[in-house]
Write a protein that holds these residues in place. Sequence first.
Motif, PDB file in Angstrom:
ATOM      1  N   PHE A  12       0.838  -1.200   0.000  1.00  0.00           N
ATOM      2  CA  PHE A  12       0.000   0.000   0.000  1.00  0.00           C
ATOM      3  C   PHE A  12       0.874   1.251   0.000  1.00  0.00           C
ATOM      4  O   PHE A  12       0.601   2.206  -0.729  1.00  0.00           O
ATOM      5  CB  PHE A  12      -0.927   0.000   1.216  1.00  0.00           C
ATOM      6  CG  PHE A  12      -1.796   1.208   1.292  1.00  0.00           C
ATOM      7  CD1 PHE A  12      -2.867   1.360   0.432  1.00  0.00           C
ATOM      8  CD2 PHE A  12      -1.545   2.212   2.210  1.00  0.00           C
ATOM      9  CE1 PHE A  12      -3.674   2.486   0.485  1.00  0.00           C
ATOM     10  CE2 PHE A  12      -2.338   3.334   2.278  1.00  0.00           C
ATOM     11  CZ  PHE A  12      -3.404   3.476   1.416  1.00  0.00           C
ATOM     12  N   ALA A  13       1.942   1.249   0.816  1.00  0.00           N
ATOM     13  CA  ALA A  13       2.840   2.404   0.860  1.00  0.00           C
ATOM     14  C   ALA A  13       3.579   2.562  -0.462  1.00  0.00           C
ATOM     15  O   ALA A  13       3.910   3.675  -0.870  1.00  0.00           O
ATOM     16  CB  ALA A  13       3.828   2.251   2.014  1.00  0.00           C
ATOM     17  N   TYR A  14       3.843   1.449  -1.146  1.00  0.00           N
ATOM     18  CA  TYR A  14       4.511   1.510  -2.452  1.00  0.00           C
ATOM     19  C   TYR A  14       3.670   2.285  -3.465  1.00  0.00           C
ATOM     20  O   TYR A  14       4.201   2.944  -4.354  1.00  0.00           O
ATOM     21  CB  TYR A  14       4.781   0.091  -2.948  1.00  0.00           C
ATOM     22  CG  TYR A  14       5.255   0.026  -4.382  1.00  0.00           C
ATOM     23  CD1 TYR A  14       6.563   0.339  -4.705  1.00  0.00           C
ATOM     24  CD2 TYR A  14       4.387  -0.337  -5.408  1.00  0.00           C
ATOM     25  CE1 TYR A  14       7.004   0.287  -6.013  1.00  0.00           C
ATOM     26  CE2 TYR A  14       4.820  -0.389  -6.721  1.00  0.00           C
ATOM     27  CZ  TYR A  14       6.129  -0.080  -7.012  1.00  0.00           C
ATOM     28  OH  TYR A  14       6.552  -0.130  -8.312  1.00  0.00           O
ATOM     29  N   ARG A  15       2.359   2.227  -3.333  1.00  0.00           N
ATOM     30  CA  ARG A  15       1.467   2.889  -4.288  1.00  0.00           C
ATOM     31  C   ARG A  15       1.466   4.410  -4.139  1.00  0.00           C
ATOM     32  O   ARG A  15       0.969   5.111  -5.018  1.00  0.00           O
ATOM     33  CB  ARG A  15       0.032   2.376  -4.118  1.00  0.00           C
ATOM     34  CG  ARG A  15      -0.130   0.895  -4.354  1.00  0.00           C
ATOM     35  CD  ARG A  15      -0.058   0.526  -5.787  1.00  0.00           C
ATOM     36  NE  ARG A  15      -1.151   1.152  -6.493  1.00  0.00           N
ATOM     37  CZ  ARG A  15      -1.220   1.266  -7.800  1.00  0.00           C
ATOM     38  NH1 ARG A  15      -0.274   0.785  -8.549  1.00  0.00           N
ATOM     39  NH2 ARG A  15      -2.237   1.849  -8.369  1.00  0.00           N
ATOM     40  N   ILE A  16       2.024   4.936  -3.048  1.00  0.00           N
ATOM     41  CA  ILE A  16       2.078   6.384  -2.841  1.00  0.00           C
ATOM     42  C   ILE A  16       3.119   6.970  -3.797  1.00  0.00           C
ATOM     43  O   ILE A  16       4.284   6.590  -3.788  1.00  0.00           O
ATOM     44  CB  ILE A  16       2.429   6.720  -1.374  1.00  0.00           C
ATOM     45  CG1 ILE A  16       1.339   6.172  -0.454  1.00  0.00           C
ATOM     46  CG2 ILE A  16       2.585   8.227  -1.196  1.00  0.00           C
ATOM     47  CD1 ILE A  16       1.669   6.305   1.018  1.00  0.00           C
ATOM     48  N   ARG A  17       2.697   7.865  -4.638  1.00  0.00           N
ATOM     49  CA  ARG A  17       3.567   8.395  -5.695  1.00  0.00           C
ATOM     50  C   ARG A  17       4.545   9.450  -5.187  1.00  0.00           C
ATOM     51  O   ARG A  17       5.514   9.756  -5.857  1.00  0.00           O
ATOM     52  CB  ARG A  17       2.718   9.016  -6.804  1.00  0.00           C
ATOM     53  CG  ARG A  17       1.745   8.066  -7.423  1.00  0.00           C
ATOM     54  CD  ARG A  17       2.436   7.253  -8.465  1.00  0.00           C
ATOM     55  NE  ARG A  17       1.457   6.380  -9.122  1.00  0.00           N
ATOM     56  CZ  ARG A  17       1.742   5.189  -9.568  1.00  0.00           C
ATOM     57  NH1 ARG A  17       2.946   4.709  -9.439  1.00  0.00           N
ATOM     58  NH2 ARG A  17       0.830   4.448 -10.153  1.00  0.00           N
TER      59      ARG A  17
END
Length: 81
Positions: A12-17
């Motif tokens: 989920f944190a990876y999806r933060i651009r």
Amino acid sequence: MAIIIFCLVCLFAYRIRKLPEAIRTILLILGLFSGWFALFEIISYLEANPYLAAIPITLGLGYWYWHRKKKQNTTTPPSSS
């Protein structure tokens, strides 16, 4: 159970651009490794309790049946007699 939650939080944190690319790469690697460990954890839990395997199998077959019926209803052309 904590490994599964850690995997989901990392992905989920990876999806933060807005995060820097290096941190996103580290999060992706951590998410993938913890995902493998979570998969092993789920498999070992199912081996200990084999009757629980019926739950995802039933849900998967139900979804497959529902999707197939939905697809048949939308792709069937009207018959002209």
